[in-house]
Write a protein that holds these residues in place. Structure first.
Motif, PDB file in Angstrom:
ATOM      1  N   GLU A  28      -3.398  64.901 -57.120  1.00  0.00           N
ATOM      2  CA  GLU A  28      -2.243  65.334 -56.605  1.00  0.00           C
ATOM      3  C   GLU A  28      -1.530  66.056 -57.633  1.00  0.00           C
ATOM      4  N   GLN A  29      -1.765  65.890 -58.790  1.00  0.00           N
ATOM      5  CA  GLN A  29      -1.010  66.539 -60.067  1.00  0.00           C
ATOM      6  C   GLN A  29      -1.694  68.188 -60.029  1.00  0.00           C
ATOM      7  N   LYS A  30      -2.888  68.152 -59.618  1.00  0.00           N
ATOM      8  CA  LYS A  30      -3.448  69.496 -59.603  1.00  0.00           C
ATOM      9  C   LYS A  30      -3.163  70.381 -58.503  1.00  0.00           C
ATOM     10  N   ALA A  31      -2.533  69.804 -57.338  1.00  0.00           N
ATOM     11  CA  ALA A  31      -2.507  70.452 -56.188  1.00  0.00           C
ATOM     12  C   ALA A  31      -1.225  71.195 -56.029  1.00  0.00           C
ATOM     13  N   ALA A  32      -0.141  71.300 -56.920  1.00  0.00           N
ATOM     14  CA  ALA A  32       0.667  72.080 -56.888  1.00  0.00           C
ATOM     15  C   ALA A  32       0.506  73.401 -56.649  1.00  0.00           C
ATOM     16  N   VAL A  33      -0.395  74.084 -57.558  1.00  0.00           N
ATOM     17  CA  VAL A  33      -0.724  75.249 -57.357  1.00  0.00           C
ATOM     18  C   VAL A  33      -1.280  75.901 -56.008  1.00  0.00           C
ATOM     19  N   ALA A  67     -18.238  76.401 -55.833  1.00  0.00           N
ATOM     20  CA  ALA A  67     -18.475  77.803 -55.415  1.00  0.00           C
ATOM     21  C   ALA A  67     -17.539  78.745 -55.763  1.00  0.00           C
ATOM     22  N   ILE A  68     -16.380  78.788 -55.403  1.00  0.00           N
ATOM     23  CA  ILE A  68     -15.264  79.575 -55.750  1.00  0.00           C
ATOM     24  C   ILE A  68     -15.006  79.645 -57.034  1.00  0.00           C
ATOM     25  N   LYS A  69     -15.069  78.601 -57.921  1.00  0.00           N
ATOM     26  CA  LYS A  69     -14.707  78.797 -59.299  1.00  0.00           C
ATOM     27  C   LYS A  69     -15.741  79.485 -60.061  1.00  0.00           C
ATOM     28  N   SER A  70     -17.180  79.187 -59.391  1.00  0.00           N
ATOM     29  CA  SER A  70     -18.348  79.946 -59.963  1.00  0.00           C
ATOM     30  C   SER A  70     -18.358  81.487 -59.682  1.00  0.00           C
ATOM     31  N   GLY A  71     -17.711  81.901 -58.403  1.00  0.00           N
ATOM     32  CA  GLY A  71     -18.076  83.159 -58.119  1.00  0.00           C
ATOM     33  C   GLY A  71     -19.060  83.274 -56.992  1.00  0.00           C
ATOM     34  N   GLY A  80      -9.212  83.201 -60.552  1.00  0.00           N
ATOM     35  CA  GLY A  80      -8.596  82.771 -61.734  1.00  0.00           C
ATOM     36  C   GLY A  80      -7.828  81.401 -61.558  1.00  0.00           C
ATOM     37  N   ILE A  81      -7.527  81.057 -60.385  1.00  0.00           N
ATOM     38  CA  ILE A  81      -6.754  79.953 -60.102  1.00  0.00           C
ATOM     39  C   ILE A  81      -7.463  78.702 -60.615  1.00  0.00           C
ATOM     40  N   LEU A  82      -8.716  78.591 -60.477  1.00  0.00           N
ATOM     41  CA  LEU A  82      -9.479  77.352 -60.877  1.00  0.00           C
ATOM     42  C   LEU A  82     -10.223  77.358 -62.264  1.00  0.00           C
ATOM     43  N   ASP A  83     -10.003  78.397 -62.965  1.00  0.00           N
ATOM     44  CA  ASP A  83     -10.662  78.548 -63.963  1.00  0.00           C
ATOM     45  C   ASP A  83     -10.520  77.544 -65.101  1.00  0.00           C
ATOM     46  N   ASN A  84      -9.167  77.073 -65.177  1.00  0.00           N
ATOM     47  CA  ASN A  84      -9.102  75.854 -66.174  1.00  0.00           C
ATOM     48  C   ASN A  84      -9.262  74.578 -65.760  1.00  0.00           C
ATOM     49  N   MET A  85      -9.752  74.276 -64.555  1.00  0.00           N
ATOM     50  CA  MET A  85      -9.944  73.076 -63.937  1.00  0.00           C
ATOM     51  C   MET A  85     -11.400  72.602 -64.328  1.00  0.00           C
TER      52      MET A  85
END
Length: 202
Positions: A28-33, A67-71, A80-85
Motif C-alpha cells: 500500500e505504501q508503494k501504491a501511491a504512485v 516484465a514492465i520494469k525489465s523492459g 521509470g516508475i518501477l526503476d527504484n522498486m
C-alpha cells in the motif's frame, strides 16, 4: 481417501504460498504512485485505455510488473516508475492490488449476447477456445495459474491487449503464447464483443 484429501489440501496450501508471497500492507505504501493513472487501489483508472489493477491476481500482477520494469513488456506511460522498486517491492505491490475489490463496469447490452457466446463457448469454426476455460466462468481468473481476472476490466483496455497479442507485440511470459494463438483467430468484431462482455462480468 483421507490421505488423498490431505494431499490435495497440502498441494493447494503450497500453491498458495508460491503465489502469495507479498505483503499487502507494505504494498500500500508503494501504491501511491499508481493512483494517478489507475485510481486509488487500482480501481478507477483515469482513462478506459488504462487497466484496472484491483483483484487481478498477485502472480499475474507480479509477473507483469517484472516484465514492465525489465523492459520486456513495453509500456511507455510507466517508463521509470518501477526503476527504484525491488523485487520484494513489486511482490508487495502486486499483493496489495490483488486485495482490492474490482468494480464492475456496465456493458453495452447490444454486444452482450455475442460476447457471452464467445467467452463461454468459443468459436468452433475458427478454433477459438472458450475464454472461461482459463479465466473462470465468472471472469475471476485463475490466480495460481497466473491467468488474470477479466470480469470488470475496462473494455477499451481489453481490446487493446487482445490486438497486441494478435499482432505479436505483447509477448511477456509463458501465458503469452496461449493468448497470441487465441487472439490470432479473433476478428475485430469478436474482440469488441468479448471485451464489452467481460467489462460487465461478475
Amino acid at each position: 481417501m483421507k490421505k488423498l484429501i490431505a494431499g490435495v489440501v497440502l498441494g493447494v496450501s503450497l500453491t498458495s504460498l508460491a503465489y502469495g508471497a507479498g505483503d499487502p500492507q507494505a504494498g500500500e505504501q508503494k501504491a501511491a504512485v499508481c493512483a494517478g493513472c489507475h485510481g486509488q487501489g487500482g480501481q478507477k483508472p483515469v482513462m478506459g485505455s488504462y487497466p484496472k489493477l484491483s483483484g487481478l491476481g498477485e502472480k499475474y500482477l507480479f509477473n507483469q510488473l517484472q516484465a514492465i520494469k525489465s523492459g520486456k513488456r513495453a509500456v511507455p506511460q510507466m517508463a521509470g516508475i518501477l526503476d527504484n522498486m525491488s523485487t520484494q517491492d513489486l511482490q508487495n505491490l502486486a499483493a496489495y492490488m490483488d486485495n482490492q475489490e474490482m468494480i464492475v463496469n456496465q456493458a453495452d447490452p447490444a454486444l452482450i449476447a455475442q460476447g457471452e457466446a464467445l467467452y463461454r463457448g468459443g468459436n468452433l469454426a475458427s478454433g477459438v477456445p472458450a475464454c472461461a476455460g482459463c479465466h473462470n466462468p465468472q471472469g475471476l481468473g485463475n490466480k495460481p495459474g497466473g491467468f488474470p481476472r477479466l470480469g470488470g476490466q475496462n473494455a477499451e483496455y481489453v481490446m487493446t491487449q487482445l490486438k497486441a497479442y494478435r499482432s505479436g507485440s505483447r509477448a511477456t511470459d509463458s501465458n503469452s503464447a496461449i493468448m497470441m494463438d487465441v487472439a490470432a483467430k479473433l476478428t475485430d468484431a469478436e474482440i469488441e464483443a468479448v471485451a464489452n462482455y467481460v467489462s460487465g462480468l461478475h
